[in-house]
Every structure is written in structure tokens, then in C-alpha cells.
Design a protein around this motif. Structure first.
Motif, PDB file in Angstrom:
ATOM      1  N   HIS A   1       0.860  -1.185   0.000  1.00 31.75           N
ATOM      2  CA  HIS A   1       0.000   0.000   0.000  1.00 31.75           C
ATOM      3  C   HIS A   1       0.893   1.231   0.000  1.00 31.75           C
ATOM      4  O   HIS A   1       1.640   1.460   0.957  1.00 31.75           O
ATOM      5  CB  HIS A   1      -0.924   0.015   1.223  1.00 31.75           C
ATOM      6  N   ASN A   2       0.814   1.990  -1.113  1.00 31.99           N
ATOM      7  CA  ASN A   2       1.654   3.184  -1.272  1.00 31.99           C
ATOM      8  C   ASN A   2       3.131   2.865  -1.021  1.00 31.99           C
ATOM      9  O   ASN A   2       3.865   3.651  -0.406  1.00 31.99           O
ATOM     10  CB  ASN A   2       1.190   4.299  -0.342  1.00 31.99           C
ATOM     11  N   GLY A   3       3.567   1.686  -1.473  1.00 30.65           N
ATOM     12  CA  GLY A   3       4.966   1.303  -1.370  1.00 30.65           C
ATOM     13  C   GLY A   3       5.352   0.538  -0.132  1.00 30.65           C
ATOM     14  O   GLY A   3       6.483   0.058  -0.032  1.00 30.65           O
ATOM     15  N   TYR A   4       4.429   0.376   0.831  1.00 29.99           N
ATOM     16  CA  TYR A   4       4.737  -0.337   2.070  1.00 29.99           C
ATOM     17  C   TYR A   4       4.083  -1.726   2.051  1.00 29.99           C
ATOM     18  O   TYR A   4       2.882  -1.853   1.755  1.00 29.99           O
ATOM     19  CB  TYR A   4       4.242   0.445   3.284  1.00 29.99           C
ATOM     20  N   LYS A   5       4.869  -2.756   2.386  1.00 22.10           N
ATOM     21  CA  LYS A   5       4.365  -4.116   2.406  1.00 22.10           C
ATOM     22  C   LYS A   5       3.381  -4.308   3.548  1.00 22.10           C
ATOM     23  O   LYS A   5       3.640  -3.889   4.682  1.00 22.10           O
ATOM     24  CB  LYS A   5       5.521  -5.116   2.536  1.00 22.10           C
ATOM     25  N   LEU A   6       2.245  -4.950   3.260  1.00 20.68           N
ATOM     26  CA  LEU A   6       1.189  -5.144   4.232  1.00 20.68           C
ATOM     27  C   LEU A   6       1.217  -6.555   4.807  1.00 20.68           C
ATOM     28  O   LEU A   6       1.600  -7.510   4.125  1.00 20.68           O
ATOM     29  CB  LEU A   6      -0.182  -4.875   3.599  1.00 20.68           C
ATOM     30  N   GLN A   7       0.764  -6.669   6.049  1.00 24.41           N
ATOM     31  CA  GLN A   7       0.641  -7.969   6.689  1.00 24.41           C
ATOM     32  C   GLN A   7      -0.714  -8.563   6.328  1.00 24.41           C
ATOM     33  O   GLN A   7      -1.744  -7.953   6.604  1.00 24.41           O
ATOM     34  CB  GLN A   7       0.769  -7.832   8.209  1.00 24.41           C
ATOM     35  N   PRO A   8      -0.770  -9.736   5.695  1.00 25.66           N
ATOM     36  CA  PRO A   8      -2.073 -10.296   5.289  1.00 25.66           C
ATOM     37  C   PRO A   8      -2.886 -10.760   6.489  1.00 25.66           C
ATOM     38  O   PRO A   8      -2.331 -11.211   7.499  1.00 25.66           O
ATOM     39  CB  PRO A   8      -1.688 -11.475   4.390  1.00 25.66           C
ATOM     40  N   VAL A   9      -4.215 -10.638   6.359  1.00 22.14           N
ATOM     41  CA  VAL A   9      -5.111 -11.173   7.378  1.00 22.14           C
ATOM     42  C   VAL A   9      -5.426 -12.630   7.104  1.00 22.14           C
ATOM     43  O   VAL A   9      -5.880 -13.362   7.978  1.00 22.14           O
ATOM     44  CB  VAL A   9      -6.420 -10.356   7.445  1.00 22.14           C
ATOM     45  N   ASP A  10      -5.166 -13.059   5.870  1.00 18.45           N
ATOM     46  CA  ASP A  10      -5.413 -14.452   5.495  1.00 18.45           C
ATOM     47  C   ASP A  10      -4.428 -14.821   4.403  1.00 18.45           C
ATOM     48  O   ASP A  10      -4.319 -14.131   3.389  1.00 18.45           O
ATOM     49  CB  ASP A  10      -6.852 -14.651   5.000  1.00 18.45           C
ATOM     50  N   CYS A  11      -3.696 -15.897   4.604  1.00 22.56           N
ATOM     51  CA  CYS A  11      -2.718 -16.365   3.627  1.00 22.56           C
ATOM     52  C   CYS A  11      -2.944 -17.854   3.403  1.00 22.56           C
ATOM     53  O   CYS A  11      -2.727 -18.672   4.308  1.00 22.56           O
ATOM     54  CB  CYS A  11      -1.300 -16.107   4.119  1.00 22.56           C
ATOM     55  N   ALA A  12      -3.425 -18.213   2.201  1.00 20.14           N
ATOM     56  CA  ALA A  12      -3.742 -19.608   1.919  1.00 20.14           C
ATOM     57  C   ALA A  12      -2.465 -20.433   1.879  1.00 20.14           C
ATOM     58  O   ALA A  12      -1.447 -20.008   1.327  1.00 20.14           O
ATOM     59  CB  ALA A  12      -4.482 -19.727   0.589  1.00 20.14           C
ATOM     60  N   PRO A  13      -2.466 -21.635   2.464  1.00 23.37           N
ATOM     61  CA  PRO A  13      -1.265 -22.480   2.430  1.00 23.37           C
ATOM     62  C   PRO A  13      -0.968 -22.947   1.016  1.00 23.37           C
ATOM     63  O   PRO A  13      -1.871 -23.168   0.212  1.00 23.37           O
ATOM     64  CB  PRO A  13      -1.635 -23.659   3.338  1.00 23.37           C
ATOM     65  N   ARG A  14       0.303 -23.079   0.706  1.00 16.49           N
ATOM     66  CA  ARG A  14       0.715 -23.534  -0.618  1.00 16.49           C
ATOM     67  C   ARG A  14       0.411 -25.024  -0.767  1.00 16.49           C
ATOM     68  O   ARG A  14       0.754 -25.833   0.082  1.00 16.49           O
ATOM     69  CB  ARG A  14       2.216 -23.295  -0.798  1.00 16.49           C
ATOM     70  N   ASP A  15      -0.260 -25.384  -1.871  1.00 22.07           N
ATOM     71  CA  ASP A  15      -0.606 -26.779  -2.124  1.00 22.07           C
ATOM     72  C   ASP A  15       0.607 -27.483  -2.705  1.00 22.07           C
ATOM     73  O   ASP A  15       1.081 -27.136  -3.784  1.00 22.07           O
ATOM     74  CB  ASP A  15      -1.787 -26.851  -3.090  1.00 22.07           C
ATOM     75  N   THR A  16       1.143 -28.454  -2.006  1.00 26.83           N
ATOM     76  CA  THR A  16       2.335 -29.181  -2.454  1.00 26.83           C
ATOM     77  C   THR A  16       2.004 -30.616  -2.866  1.00 26.83           C
ATOM     78  O   THR A  16       2.851 -31.492  -2.827  1.00 26.83           O
ATOM     79  CB  THR A  16       3.393 -29.204  -1.343  1.00 26.83           C
ATOM     80  N   SER A  17       0.758 -30.851  -3.250  1.00 30.46           N
ATOM     81  CA  SER A  17       0.356 -32.186  -3.646  1.00 30.46           C
ATOM     82  C   SER A  17       1.132 -32.619  -4.883  1.00 30.46           C
ATOM     83  O   SER A  17       1.259 -31.874  -5.861  1.00 30.46           O
ATOM     84  CB  SER A  17      -1.156 -32.219  -3.931  1.00 30.46           C
ATOM     85  N   ALA A  18       1.651 -33.828  -4.857  1.00 31.90           N
ATOM     86  CA  ALA A  18       2.422 -34.342  -5.997  1.00 31.90           C
ATOM     87  C   ALA A  18       1.541 -34.560  -7.214  1.00 31.90           C
ATOM     88  O   ALA A  18       2.033 -34.617  -8.340  1.00 31.90           O
ATOM     89  CB  ALA A  18       3.113 -35.641  -5.602  1.00 31.90           C
ATOM     90  N   ALA A  19       0.231 -34.683  -7.027  1.00 30.06           N
ATOM     91  CA  ALA A  19      -0.674 -34.922  -8.152  1.00 30.06           C
ATOM     92  C   ALA A  19      -0.859 -33.671  -8.998  1.00 30.06           C
ATOM     93  O   ALA A  19      -1.265 -33.763 -10.153  1.00 30.06           O
ATOM     94  CB  ALA A  19      -2.025 -35.416  -7.644  1.00 30.06           C
ATOM     95  N   LEU A  20      -0.586 -32.496  -8.426  1.00 36.30           N
ATOM     96  CA  LEU A  20      -0.746 -31.245  -9.164  1.00 36.30           C
ATOM     97  C   LEU A  20       0.608 -30.760  -9.661  1.00 36.30           C
ATOM     98  O   LEU A  20       1.629 -30.913  -8.999  1.00 36.30           O
ATOM     99  CB  LEU A  20      -1.373 -30.173  -8.272  1.00 36.30           C
ATOM    100  N   HIS A  21       0.595 -30.153 -10.850  1.00 42.14           N
ATOM    101  CA  HIS A  21       1.812 -29.575 -11.394  1.00 42.14           C
ATOM    102  C   HIS A  21       1.900 -28.083 -11.086  1.00 42.14           C
ATOM    103  O   HIS A  21       2.842 -27.420 -11.531  1.00 42.14           O
ATOM    104  CB  HIS A  21       1.876 -29.798 -12.907  1.00 42.14           C
ATOM    105  N   TYR A  22       0.912 -27.550 -10.390  1.00 45.81           N
ATOM    106  CA  TYR A  22       0.929 -26.141 -10.028  1.00 45.81           C
ATOM    107  C   TYR A  22       0.343 -25.969  -8.638  1.00 45.81           C
ATOM    108  O   TYR A  22      -0.310 -26.859  -8.087  1.00 45.81           O
ATOM    109  CB  TYR A  22       0.119 -25.303 -11.035  1.00 45.81           C
ATOM    110  N   GLY A  23       0.604 -24.833  -8.034  1.00 41.13           N
ATOM    111  CA  GLY A  23       0.053 -24.496  -6.735  1.00 41.13           C
ATOM    112  C   GLY A  23      -0.607 -23.130  -6.804  1.00 41.13           C
ATOM    113  O   GLY A  23      -0.390 -22.365  -7.751  1.00 41.13           O
ATOM    114  N   THR A  24      -1.408 -22.799  -5.807  1.00 38.99           N
ATOM    115  CA  THR A  24      -2.119 -21.525  -5.761  1.00 38.99           C
ATOM    116  C   THR A  24      -1.605 -20.695  -4.588  1.00 38.99           C
ATOM    117  O   THR A  24      -1.592 -21.164  -3.454  1.00 38.99           O
ATOM    118  CB  THR A  24      -3.633 -21.738  -5.611  1.00 38.99           C
TER     119      THR A  24
END
Length: 230
Positions: A118-141
Motif C-alpha cells: 500500500h503506497n509502497g509499504y508491504k502489508l501484513q495479510p489477514v489471510d494467507c492460503a497455504p501452498r498446495d504441495t500435492s504431488a498430483a498437481l503440477h501447479y500451486g495456488t
């Protein structure tokens, strides 16, 4: 050389005995790989990968075999890492005018990092989804949600290590707290496939019209002066 050099492009999977070949293409790459230069004696041995899929993420290597009158040998090129990312989604969460979420799909690699400023300053998220590391997927969100508290420019950035990969800007104008969504404008990142806006044309007709006003006034005064002297 007895014959043109033989080019091999391979996808370095876990199967080291029979890796996937991009050139000459194996079944998985038929119709999706082209040579950039079809001259058999060219020094440019680059290939073009089309219709890229998430499963194409990974390491590739080039190998060239040469047969001469004296010797036969193979040269191995450096390994090349292909990383993929999708378009950023950066907007208000449905049914909320105070929560802003940024989300993107990326290749499975922990070096991808998503951040909101925000205006150049990094913000602390209120919600951060965990990275999906499933071997069945070739991508994560990757997903981050922040709380809108002040007006101004919010920017979502996707980094690979220290390199900025893509970004999207969100302009927040709280003119009416009861209807904040109408006061929001989102600026998507510019990609190579999107035409950039050129400079606006100069308003020459307006310049000429403004110039005619003093000229016409001066001519009228000169005409009146000549009539008065006559």
C-alpha cells in the motif's frame, strides 16, 4: 562434418533411462515443438514450445551429436528451468467492501512469493492460503488477503526470488463507505500479448482555433484604423 549435427532436446524427468524428448519430439510433444531455424547447419539450435501446459514445468537440456571425418562427439548444453505462472486476480472479495484478495497459480516452486503493498509499504495479510504441495498437481495456488483501511494505491507483486515476475494495481477511493465498490479501479499487468496505448494525438485544430482569435481581432483593428484615416 560427415552429416548435419543431430540435435536432442530432452525433459529431465526422474526417469534418467528414457527421458522425454522434445526434439525429435516424443508422443507428448508432437505438434507442440518447432525449430526456430530449420537450416540443418545453423548454429541456432533453439526450439519453440507451444500450447504450454502446467506439466511442462521443469528442467530441460540440449545435446548435440557431431560426426566428422576424424571423430564423433556429443556436447551437452546447460540445464534450463521452465517456470510458469497464471494471470493475477486482484480484487475485492465477494460480499465484502473491506477485504482485498490477490491470487495466482504458479509452478510448484517455493521460490515464488506473493506480496501486497500500500503506497509502497508491504502489508501484513489477514489471510494467507497455504501452498498446495500435492504431488498430483503440477501447479500451486498462492493467495493473500488484506484489510482495506486507507485510500490509495494497492499493488500485488509476484516474485521469483528477488525478480519481479508480474504485478497488478488496485486503486481504492472511499467516497461513500456504503458503496465503496463503485469507487474502485483495477489496473491489470501489461503483457506482451496486450497492445500498449500510444501517445494521444496533438489537438492541432484546437491550437489553430485559439490562434485565429487574436489574429482576427488584430485584422479587425487594422481595418477599422484604415477606414478611419480614409
Amino acid at each position: 562434418m560427415k552429416a548435419p549435427p543431430v540435435l536432442y532436446w530432452i525433459f529431465l524427468t526422474q526417469d534418467k533411462i528414457d527421458p522425454l524428448k522434445l526434439w525429435v519430439p516424443s508422443e507428448a510433444y508432437v505438434g507442440r515443438v518447432d525449430r526456430l531455424d530449420n537450416d540443418p547447419y545453423t548454429s541456432n539450435l533453439s526450439i519453440l514450445l507451444k500450447d504450454v501446459q502446467w506439466a511442462d514445468s521443469g528442467k530441460y537440456q540440449c545435446k548435440v551429436s557431431v560426426n566428422t571425418n576424424r571423430d564423433s562427439f556429443r556436447r551437452n548444453g546447460d540445464k534450463t528451468l521452465l517456470m510458469l505462472y497464471d494471470n493475477l486476480t486482484f480484487n475485492l472479495i465477494n460480499h465484502s467492501d473491506s477485504l482485498l484478495r490477490c491470487e495466482v497459480n504458479v509452478s510448484q516452486d517455493a521460490r515464488f512469493v506473493l506480496s501486497i503493498f500500500h503506497n509502497g509499504y508491504k502489508l501484513q495479510p489477514v489471510d494467507c492460503a497455504p501452498r498446495d504441495t500435492s504431488a498430483a498437481l503440477h501447479y500451486g495456488t498462492l493467495s493473500e488477503t488484506i484489510s482495506l483501511r486507507k485510500e490509495g494505491e494497492y499493488e500485488c507483486q509476484l516474485h521469483l526470488n528477488e525478480t519481479l515476475v508480474t504485478n497488478s494495481t488496485f486503486h481504492y477511493h472511499l467516497n461513500d463507505a456504503a458503496d465503496a465498490e463503485k469507487n474502485v479501479s483495477v489496473t491489470p499487468p501489461i503483457t506482451d500479448s496486450e497492445p500498449s496505448l500510444g501517445p494521444f494525438p496533438e489537438p492541432w485544430f484546437l491550437y489553430v482555433a485559439l490562434l485565429l482569435v487574436p489574429v482576427s481581432t488584430l485584422l479587425a483593428l487594422l481595418t477599422a484604423l484604415l477606414i478611419y484615416r480614409c
